[in-house]
Design a protein around this motif. Sequence first.
Motif, mmCIF file in Angstrom:
data_model
loop_
_atom_site.group_PDB
_atom_site.id
_atom_site.type_symbol
_atom_site.label_atom_id
_atom_site.label_comp_id
_atom_site.label_asym_id
_atom_site.label_seq_id
_atom_site.Cartn_x
_atom_site.Cartn_y
_atom_site.Cartn_z
ATOM 1 N N VAL A 11 70.871 -70.592 -39.554
ATOM 2 C CA VAL A 11 69.680 -70.114 -40.267
ATOM 3 C C VAL A 11 69.191 -71.156 -41.262
ATOM 4 C CG1 VAL A 11 68.801 -68.358 -41.849
ATOM 5 C CG2 VAL A 11 70.281 -67.690 -39.954
ATOM 6 N N ALA A 12 70.108 -71.782 -42.000
ATOM 7 C CA ALA A 12 69.722 -72.799 -42.978
ATOM 8 C C ALA A 12 69.094 -74.007 -42.289
ATOM 9 C CB ALA A 12 70.948 -73.225 -43.788
ATOM 10 N N LEU A 13 69.621 -74.411 -41.139
ATOM 11 C CA LEU A 13 69.071 -75.551 -40.405
ATOM 12 C C LEU A 13 67.639 -75.282 -39.962
ATOM 13 C CD1 LEU A 13 69.391 -78.294 -39.028
ATOM 14 C CD2 LEU A 13 70.363 -77.101 -37.054
ATOM 15 N N VAL A 14 67.378 -74.087 -39.467
ATOM 16 C CA VAL A 14 66.017 -73.733 -39.053
ATOM 17 C C VAL A 14 65.067 -73.750 -40.243
ATOM 18 C CG1 VAL A 14 64.576 -71.887 -38.102
ATOM 19 C CG2 VAL A 14 66.784 -72.412 -37.058
ATOM 20 N N MET A 15 65.515 -73.238 -41.386
ATOM 21 C CA MET A 15 64.668 -73.217 -42.581
ATOM 22 C C MET A 15 64.387 -74.627 -43.091
ATOM 23 S SD MET A 15 66.305 -69.927 -44.602
ATOM 24 C CE MET A 15 65.122 -70.058 -45.944
ATOM 25 N N VAL A 16 65.394 -75.511 -43.018
ATOM 26 C CA VAL A 16 65.202 -76.893 -43.459
ATOM 27 C C VAL A 16 64.190 -77.602 -42.569
ATOM 28 C CG1 VAL A 16 66.332 -79.144 -43.621
ATOM 29 C CG2 VAL A 16 67.418 -77.136 -44.614
ATOM 30 N N LEU A 17 64.316 -77.432 -41.266
ATOM 31 C CA LEU A 17 63.363 -78.046 -40.339
ATOM 32 C C LEU A 17 61.952 -77.534 -40.587
ATOM 33 C CD1 LEU A 17 65.428 -78.007 -37.010
ATOM 34 C CD2 LEU A 17 64.922 -79.968 -38.489
ATOM 35 N N SER A 18 61.820 -76.262 -40.881
ATOM 36 C CA SER A 18 60.503 -75.697 -41.181
ATOM 37 C C SER A 18 59.931 -76.304 -42.453
ATOM 38 C CB SER A 18 60.611 -74.177 -41.314
ATOM 39 O OG SER A 18 59.358 -73.610 -41.653
ATOM 40 N N ALA A 19 60.803 -76.504 -43.477
ATOM 41 C CA ALA A 19 60.338 -77.102 -44.722
ATOM 42 C C ALA A 19 59.939 -78.561 -44.540
ATOM 43 C CB ALA A 19 61.441 -76.993 -45.790
ATOM 44 N N LEU A 20 60.535 -79.237 -43.569
ATOM 45 C CA LEU A 20 60.188 -80.633 -43.293
ATOM 46 C C LEU A 20 58.929 -80.772 -42.463
ATOM 47 C CD1 LEU A 20 63.732 -82.110 -42.517
ATOM 48 C CD2 LEU A 20 62.385 -82.383 -44.607
ATOM 49 N N GLY A 21 58.346 -79.669 -42.113
ATOM 50 C CA GLY A 21 57.103 -79.706 -41.360
ATOM 51 C C GLY A 21 57.261 -79.629 -39.871
ATOM 52 N N VAL A 22 58.488 -79.421 -39.411
ATOM 53 C CA VAL A 22 58.724 -79.302 -37.977
ATOM 54 C C VAL A 22 58.343 -77.899 -37.528
ATOM 55 C CG1 VAL A 22 60.467 -79.408 -36.145
ATOM 56 C CG2 VAL A 22 60.584 -80.981 -38.098
ATOM 57 N N ASN A 23 57.601 -77.826 -36.430
ATOM 58 C CA ASN A 23 57.215 -76.533 -35.876
ATOM 59 C C ASN A 23 58.440 -75.925 -35.202
ATOM 60 O OD1 ASN A 23 55.981 -74.297 -34.860
ATOM 61 N ND2 ASN A 23 54.624 -75.393 -33.448
ATOM 62 N N VAL A 24 59.030 -74.924 -35.841
ATOM 63 C CA VAL A 24 60.290 -74.365 -35.347
ATOM 64 C C VAL A 24 60.091 -73.292 -34.287
ATOM 65 C CG1 VAL A 24 61.512 -74.873 -37.494
ATOM 66 C CG2 VAL A 24 60.350 -72.677 -37.227
ATOM 67 N N SER A 25 58.886 -72.859 -34.069
ATOM 68 C CA SER A 25 58.656 -71.812 -33.075
ATOM 69 C C SER A 25 59.103 -72.242 -31.675
ATOM 70 C CB SER A 25 57.184 -71.398 -33.062
ATOM 71 O OG SER A 25 56.816 -70.861 -34.309
#
Length: 311
Positions: free
Chosen positions: A109-123
């Motif tokens: 969960v933390a990894l997905v949130m970090v990627l989202s904060a970095l601007g990566v489209n996590v969808s």
Amino acid sequence: MDLVELLSAPSTEGALSLADRIWTWLLSSGVTVVIIIVAALILRMVAAWLIRRFFRTMREGGTRLSSMTSAMAGRDQRTARMAQQRRAQRISTLTSVSVNIASIVIGIVALVMVLSALGVNVSPLIASLGVAGLAAGIGAQTIIKDMIAGMLILFEDIVAVGDTVDFEYASGTVEAVSLRATQIRALDGTLWTVRNGEVIRIGNKSRGFATAVVTLDIDSGADNTVVSTALAAVADDLASDEAWADLIDPPVEVSGILSVDGARMQRRVTVKTVAGQQWAVEMELRRRIRIAFRAAEIDFALPRFEGSAKA
């Protein structure tokens, strides 16, 4: 502006503009990433503490209840201590497994949130993980089956390290129990690894009580009354022996004639014992019966040979 746009910014804007943008990103998204990581670490520690506290409370409550039950039922202290050790071992295993599972979930969960904060489209990433997870689940059905069976074995306390078991595919002493497999040391020293999901039946010879069974092939010419008297004397002598009082639960039962033919008659002696001590009691019974039969001049039946039987 996210990190991807920042790094792809035109170089013509100059180093100062790029530095300003980096500083701006650090004050926004960078702080968010740090907060996510710190929060994940704190959550992991809190979850580990709660899990350990939960299982410790369960163990302490179970120990108190077991002590009260043992006192009311008049159980011996050795059996109660063995049960407590087995419970502590099972709780330790469950605690370790639960903490690892919680850590993995929090980390994902933390990894997905970090990627989202970095601007990566996590969808698309989440969708890909879902598809990959489904494919992995289909391909790893055997592993999942083994792990579920292992969890049931641990939660239901079916076996524990040190138990003597018949695990369908192997028999011996349990040396390790994990979610995927159980390791059993056979009598000849072979270490067998049995997948938990493949086991249909489990025979545990180290739980509750056991029964020492001695089957006797006696010469058919022996007087059954004399045999009964000798066996009864052996049974009474063992039941009254203080050296064996902690291992057996009298009475020692002597059967009548189980079968008879031209060469032999069969009798049986049984006694309830502490789990795992039935073999020692059986050896002692055989020793005493042999001495009693020699004194009463009772002969054992000669071994039966296939060749002579056919002749």
